[in-house]
Design an enzyme around this catalytic site. Structure first.
Site, PDB file in Angstrom:
ATOM      1  N   ASP A  64       0.991  -1.182  -0.166  1.00 30.84           N
ATOM      2  CA  ASP A  64       0.192  -0.267  -0.108  1.00 30.84           C
ATOM      3  C   ASP A  64       0.739   1.333   0.128  1.00 30.84           C
ATOM      4  OD1 ASP A  64       0.436   0.078   2.493  1.00 30.84           O
ATOM      5  OD2 ASP A  64      -1.252  -0.310   3.687  1.00 30.84           O
ATOM      6  N   TYR A  66       2.897   5.364   0.865  1.00 29.16           N
ATOM      7  CA  TYR A  66       3.417   5.270   2.076  1.00 29.16           C
ATOM      8  C   TYR A  66       2.789   5.995   2.845  1.00 29.16           C
ATOM      9  CZ  TYR A  66       7.794   4.467  -0.146  1.00 29.16           C
ATOM     10  OH  TYR A  66       9.223   3.385  -0.862  1.00 29.16           O
ATOM     11  N   PHE A  77       6.848   2.788  -4.129  1.00 29.09           N
ATOM     12  CA  PHE A  77       7.755   2.863  -3.770  1.00 29.09           C
ATOM     13  C   PHE A  77       8.354   4.071  -3.768  1.00 29.09           C
ATOM     14  CE2 PHE A  77       7.460  -1.699  -4.063  1.00 29.09           C
ATOM     15  CZ  PHE A  77       7.483  -2.477  -2.490  1.00 29.09           C
ATOM     16  N   HIS A 186       9.301  -8.966   0.598  1.00 24.21           N
ATOM     17  CA  HIS A 186       9.252  -7.011   0.200  1.00 24.21           C
ATOM     18  C   HIS A 186      10.512  -6.036   0.940  1.00 24.21           C
ATOM     19  CE1 HIS A 186       7.677  -2.810   1.321  1.00 24.21           C
ATOM     20  NE2 HIS A 186       7.042  -2.841   0.480  1.00 24.21           N
TER      21      HIS A 186
END
Length: 223
Positions: A64, A66, A77, A186
């Site tokens: 999801d 930031y 990202f 991740h």
């Protein structure tokens, strides 16, 4: 999304009439009335605006957005220039250096990747400020499933980079007889050492594209 001309619209239009979509949008509106929600309204669908379906060659899928102020801007990202790269992005850049010898550019804006056909998508497109995962299970996952199905329908090879458990659960949507799935942990500091570091996603993506005569991605980011 619904009011913007993009080649995604005819592929996703059916979702906008589904009950879940109306419930999802009502939920997000309610959240925005009570809390900070990221990214801003005009950037929620930025990944689809920057990377048309026709030009999508790679899907980079995260979890999801930031959840810190000023960070999320609609590309997984990525952060806008002038915003300090969060720890996950720092780890992405570390792996990029290890994999291809490319040094970080001094900013965290990944739009150059999006411009080359890398769809920078999260499984969930909004989040409440300070509360990671707070908008999971509200309908975004169903919508992004449809995005991935639309990409999977493309006849030419697409590389799907799935980072983290929510993204990896999408692997079943990809026909691996035509496309390539590269999945790992991740890049978060909590999990990067559990299989993200050393996964060499950038060189493996380019090898998969080169194998079918497609132009590789230039992973270098302009300063």
């Amino acid at each position: 999304m619904t009011g913007t001309r993009t080649d995604w619209n005819p592929l996703l239009r059916g979702e906008f009439d589904e009950p879940y979509w109306h419930d999802l949008q009502a939920f997000v509106r309610s959240e925005r009335e009570r809390f900070p929600v990221y990214p801003p309204v005009d950037q929620v669908f930025r990944a689809l605006h920057l990377t048309p379906h026709e030009r999508t060659r790679v899907v980079l899928l995260g979890q999801d957005p930031y959840h810190g102020p000023g960070q999320a801007h609609g590309l997984c990202f990525s952060v806008a220039r002038g915003v300090k790269p969060p720890p996950s992005l720092v780890n992405v850049f570390q792996e990029l250096r290890t994999d291809l010898g490319i040094d970080p550019p001094g900013h965290g804006d990944l739009a150059h990747w999006a411009d080359q056909g890398v769809l920078l998508l999260n499984t969930c497109l909004t989040v409440r400020g300070g509360a990671a995962g707070s908008h999971h299970g509200k309908g975004w996952e169903r919508f992004t499933d449809q995005v991935l199905r639309a990409v999977n329908d493309k006849p030419d090879r697409v590389v799907f980079l799935l980072w983290g458990a929510p993204a990896r659960r999408k692997a079943s949507l990809v026909d691996t007889t035509r496309h390539v799935v590269i999945q790992s942990a991740h890049p978060s500091p909590l999990s990067a050492h559990q299989g993200f570091f050393g996964s060499r996603p950038f060189s493996r993506t380019n090898a998969a594209l080169d194998e079918v005569g497609a132009t590789p991605i230039d992973w270098r980011l302009p300063a």
